[in-house]
Design an enzyme around this catalytic site. Structure first.
Site, mmCIF file in Angstrom:
data_model
loop_
_atom_site.group_PDB
_atom_site.id
_atom_site.type_symbol
_atom_site.label_atom_id
_atom_site.label_comp_id
_atom_site.label_asym_id
_atom_site.label_seq_id
_atom_site.Cartn_x
_atom_site.Cartn_y
_atom_site.Cartn_z
ATOM 1 C CD GLU A 221 -2.784 1.141 -0.320
ATOM 2 O OE1 GLU A 221 -2.223 1.671 -1.309
ATOM 3 O OE2 GLU A 221 -3.887 0.591 -0.403
ATOM 4 C CG ASP A 296 -6.864 2.361 -4.225
ATOM 5 O OD1 ASP A 296 -6.569 1.458 -5.042
ATOM 6 O OD2 ASP A 296 -6.348 3.496 -4.271
#
Length: 497
Positions: A221, A296
């Protein structure tokens, strides 16, 4: 106790048959807590469903399982169910017993999804044909906009807990967009900060390694990592074999990247060491599972997935080496994308519509716009040339074909925004893939249907005389199910000029 349990597992394997990857992980004390494959069973005793498909003609679904316990998927059952129509993969079942099934991904922080309900697209059921020791099976061909996810998992590592992962990918199908991942991600489908993911990434984004890529990296991430910093890793090699085994594993303070050719040889370690600084030590994993997208829902990447698992605990290199031996022994090999009457490289052709309204119409072009026009032998040379095409080896995959305009040499039929155009070849990967088409037996039983190599759920379709790369029941007006089979079927004959 661990030694006793490992011996018990090995005894059961001996009783039930050859070990599968998850039997091997269990014997090493790091059991699979998620196991996904559309090509084979990953436990020697597994005989349940591998994946579910939905049929375009009537919306019916069926589950595809292995031919026998521990075996290869029953591709013949899929072929029979999907005959004379199209099918998509709705679900990839978790074989571990933890219920961590993957379904098409919901909207996320990065993208709002692509299908009519805002979810990501589902993969064409026949988009990635392969054989395993000669038995036909199908992988999961991820086009941009396609993705699978489970945000409510069981027993997947959270926080800084240890986990391992491996996946088998197609080393020739990738791009540099975010993010072709498989592994642990946020449960909110949003970016919640550094260290909230630990997934395998495959492609040419990020820092990379040696050569031009693609590379195996980790998506942690807000960063793709090839080593314990944001720098490129010269020990992380380009992995462009047809089948690639990719491994990422992590435990408190330590993680590793490993990889190899999934059809031969052993695994190598590309990085093993400390976690990156900046919020990645300790990790903050959340325990969702993703395939083909970022945490996401960044869904612009592409790649092909055949099998993969997530384990509880940090597997030993020796355990992973045994898994690699099992993968190699599975005998992955490429299979043809092409079926139906031959569309021969080197030929010149015209393509006639088969819908009842339009059997005198042929694929032609007016400037850059690809359309259908009524063409006869007595028409002008200019019209006949506009309806004639050179068949060349596929620019993006030589197993398929590309159609070069006879009156505009160097220009090809390609899709852009799912409309078809005749554009000059700019030499880019994107153009080459968008201009590559794979003939299959005609969906309506005549001639050929021509599907996009880069979006295999999409086919040449005439709709109000304009040509599109259409899917069966998709989001766009030209995806309408009425007349889909006829509108996407063409008789390929000699060129007018």
């Amino acid at each position: 106790m661990l030694r006793f349990c490992s011996l018990l597992v090995l005894c059961l394997i001996a009783t039930l048959g050859a070990a599968g990857p998850c039997d091997i992980y269990a014997s090493g004390g790091t059991p699979c807590v998620a196991a996904h494959s559309t090509t084979r069973a990953l436990f020697s005793a597994y005989s349940g469903s591998l994946y579910q498909i939905i049929r375009g003609s009537d919306g019916a679904t069926t589950n595809i399982g292995p031919l026998s316990a521990g075996g290869v998927a029953n591709a013949a059952a899929q072929d029979s169910f999907c005959a004379s129509t199209t099918c998509l993969i709705t679900t990839i079942f978790d074989q571990s017993g933890h219920g961590n099934h993957l379904t098409h991904a919901p909207p996320g922080g990065a993208d709002s999804g692509t299908d009519p309900n805002g979810f990501d697209n589902m993969a064409a059921a026949d988009g990635a044909p392969v054989t395993l020791n000669g038995q036909r099976a199908y992988g999961v061909f991820i086009s941009p906009g396609t993705g699978y996810r489970n945000d409510a998992t069981n027993s997947i590592a959270v926080g800084d807990a240890a986990q391992g992962m491996y996946a088998v990918f197609d080393g020739t199908h990738f791009n540099g967009d975010c993010c072709f991942d498989y592994g642990n991600a946020e449960t909110s489908a949003d970016d919640t900060g550094n260290g909230h993911m630990e997934a395998i990434y495959f492609g040419t984004a990020g820092p990379g390694g040696a050569g031009s890529g693609p590379w195996i990296m980790a998506d942690l991430e807000n960063g793709l990592f090839a080593q314990g910093s944001t720098a490129a890793n010269p020990s992380d090699p380009t992995m462009n074999s047809r089948f690639v085994t990719a491994v990422v594993k992590g435990e408190p303070g330590n993680w590793a990247i490993r990889g190899g050719n999934a059809a031969s040889g052993s695994l190598s370690t590309f990085f093993s060491g400390a976690r990156p600084s900046g919020g990645y030590n300790p990790m903050h994993k959340e325990g969702a599972i993703i395939l083909g997208i970022g945490g996401d829902n960044s869904n612009r990447a592409q790649g092909t997935f055949y099998e993969g698992v997530v384990t509880s605990g940090f597997p030993a290199d020796a355990t992973e080496n045994s898994v690699q031996s099992n993968v190699v022994a599975a005998g992955y090999a490429a299979a043809s994308f092409v079926s139906g009457p031959a569309v021969s490289v080197g030929s010149t052709v015209s393509l006639r519509a088969t819908t009842a309204c339009c059997t005198t119409r042929f694929i032609a072009h007016t400037g850059a716009t690809v359309n259908t026009q009524v063409v006869t032998a007595s028409d002008t040379s200019a019209l006949k040339l506009s309806a004639s095409w050179n068949v060349v080896a596929g620019l993006g995959n030589s197993a398929c074909v590309s159609f070069e305009s006879r009156d505009t040499p160097g220009s090809f039929i390609r899709h852009s925004g799912f409309e078809l155009f005749v554009n000059a070849n700019d030499g880019s990967q994107l153009f080459h893939e968008d201009a590559t088409w794979c003939p299959r037996a005609g969906i309506n039983g005549e001639g050929n249907s021509l599907r996009s190599w880069s979006y295999p759920a999409h086919y040449f379709r005439h709709f109000n005389a304009i040509l599109y790369a259409a899917s069966n029941g998709g989001a766009d007006f030209f995806d309408a199910t009425a007349l889909f089979n006829n509108d996407t079927t063409w008789v390929v004959g000699p060129a007018f000029a």
